[in-house]
Write an enzyme that holds these catalytic residues in place. Structure first.
Site, short mmCIF file in Angstrom:
data_model
loop_
_atom_site.label_atom_id
_atom_site.label_comp_id
_atom_site.label_asym_id
_atom_site.label_seq_id
_atom_site.Cartn_x
_atom_site.Cartn_y
_atom_site.Cartn_z
CG ASN A 39 22.63 -15.97 -11.48
OD1 ASN A 39 22.02 -14.92 -11.36
ND2 ASN A 39 23.80 -16.07 -12.06
N GLY A 101 29.54 -3.17 -18.66
CA GLY A 101 28.43 -4.12 -18.76
C GLY A 101 27.64 -4.34 -17.48
CD GLN A 102 28.08 -2.36 -11.61
OE1 GLN A 102 28.27 -1.17 -11.83
NE2 GLN A 102 28.44 -2.92 -10.47
CB VAL A 104 22.37 -5.06 -10.51
CG1 VAL A 104 22.04 -4.80 -9.05
CG2 VAL A 104 21.20 -5.74 -11.21
CG HIS A 106 25.23 -4.47 -4.66
ND1 HIS A 106 24.25 -4.89 -3.80
CD2 HIS A 106 26.39 -4.69 -4.02
CE1 HIS A 106 24.79 -5.34 -2.67
NE2 HIS A 106 26.10 -5.23 -2.80
CG HIS A 110 29.13 -12.73 -13.05
ND1 HIS A 110 27.80 -13.01 -13.23
CD2 HIS A 110 29.26 -11.41 -13.28
CE1 HIS A 110 27.16 -11.90 -13.59
NE2 HIS A 110 28.02 -10.91 -13.63
#
Lengths: 189, 189
Positions: A39, A101-102, A104, A106, A110
């Site tokens: 990350n 809350g996504q 990106v 894809h 997490h």
């Protein structure tokens, strides 16, 4: 440190995409249908992401084969992360769609290693979740123009008010090499 | 409403355990290694849990077969929940170990249907995560003695300050029957 076999294989297999971005040098594990990457701004040390190689936004877009491969990879990577970062627990979370809350588009799980009291000074045990949305924008921010970030960072002032500085490409690549080596020690089951 | 075939099969297969508790009448879907159950105090309507049938605390305790089965079940149940509750997104979350917020020591994935702005009045999009820990104690509270609950509920005063009233066994069983019928309409892929 010599280049781990896995990293050589990943570079040969690339480019690897996370949404619209190329993240090949951040990837430390690759399976037929999934990959794991480090990350830019981990919420806690060892916070990594696992994605399907095919760029699809929703879990229901995955085939059964991709679904099995993704979560077998989550389990294997999670076991390694818990060992390497000396954790006692893990948060595993998917924001499946924009209204969850996504940011990106894809699929990505997490994996966040946890220790007792690790977030006591930052809002408590569950503050980790409030940070997810800020974090998730981070990879996007690498590619965003200067000044585009401000709007996002103000969304979670309660818990995300410390300065999380973006790591350098070299630092991320170094962690990817290290974790690739650690994954090579894991059982395949 | 006649009893769905699935419910008959579940009752025959039972008892089904969630940690130390018997939850057979809350279960609406059963696979060789996994089950899905309705919640005593859902954070949002349609908030359900998916667990392995074997009582183990951690994701890494699962066999590869159990892992695949669990997440194929998550994907199938999530698709049904999104359809039935008219959602546009989903939160999928596992608190894997006590230091990540797990209170019942049995692997369980939360599936929570989301809509745009659904938590605006309760703390914002990510308030859902802060509520998880309160919710997770709920099934335990069914079996807890009077007065054991207070300590937990005070942990998230910011977002969990409305009174979430425990549903009756009849209401949960009714929802389980309804969702069992809806699962029967889903493709098996």
């Amino acid at each position: 440190m010599s280049i781990p076999t896995t990293i050589t294989q990943i570079l040969k297999a690339g480019p690897i995409h996370f949404g619209p971005f190329t993240v090949t040098t951040q990837v430390f594990h690759l399976t037929p249908h999934s990959y794991a990457l480090v990350n830019l701004k981990p919420i806690l040390p060892g916070h990594v992401l696992i994605s399907p190689r095919r760029v699809v936004p929703r879990v229901t877009d995955l085939t059964p084969t991709e679904t099995s491969d993704l979560f077998l990879t989550v389990r294997r990577v999670a076991r390694m992360i818990e060992r390497v970062y000396g954790a006692s627990s893990l948060n595993i979370a998917i924001q499946d769609g924009a209204d969850a809350g996504q940011s990106v588009p894809h699929v990505h799980a997490h994996v966040i290693p946890r220790k007792r009291g690790d977030l006591d000074s930052r809002g408590g045990m569950d503050a980790v979740y409030e940070m997810l949305d800020g974090e998730e924008g981070d990879l996007r921010d690498v590619f965003a123009k200067d000044g585009e970030e401000g709007g996002r960072r103000t969304r979670f002032p309660r818990v995300d008010n410390e300065e999380r500085v973006a790591r350098s490409a070299e630092e991320m690549e170094g962690e990817a090499w290290r974790l690739a080596g650690e994954m090579e020690k894991e059982d395949l089951d």
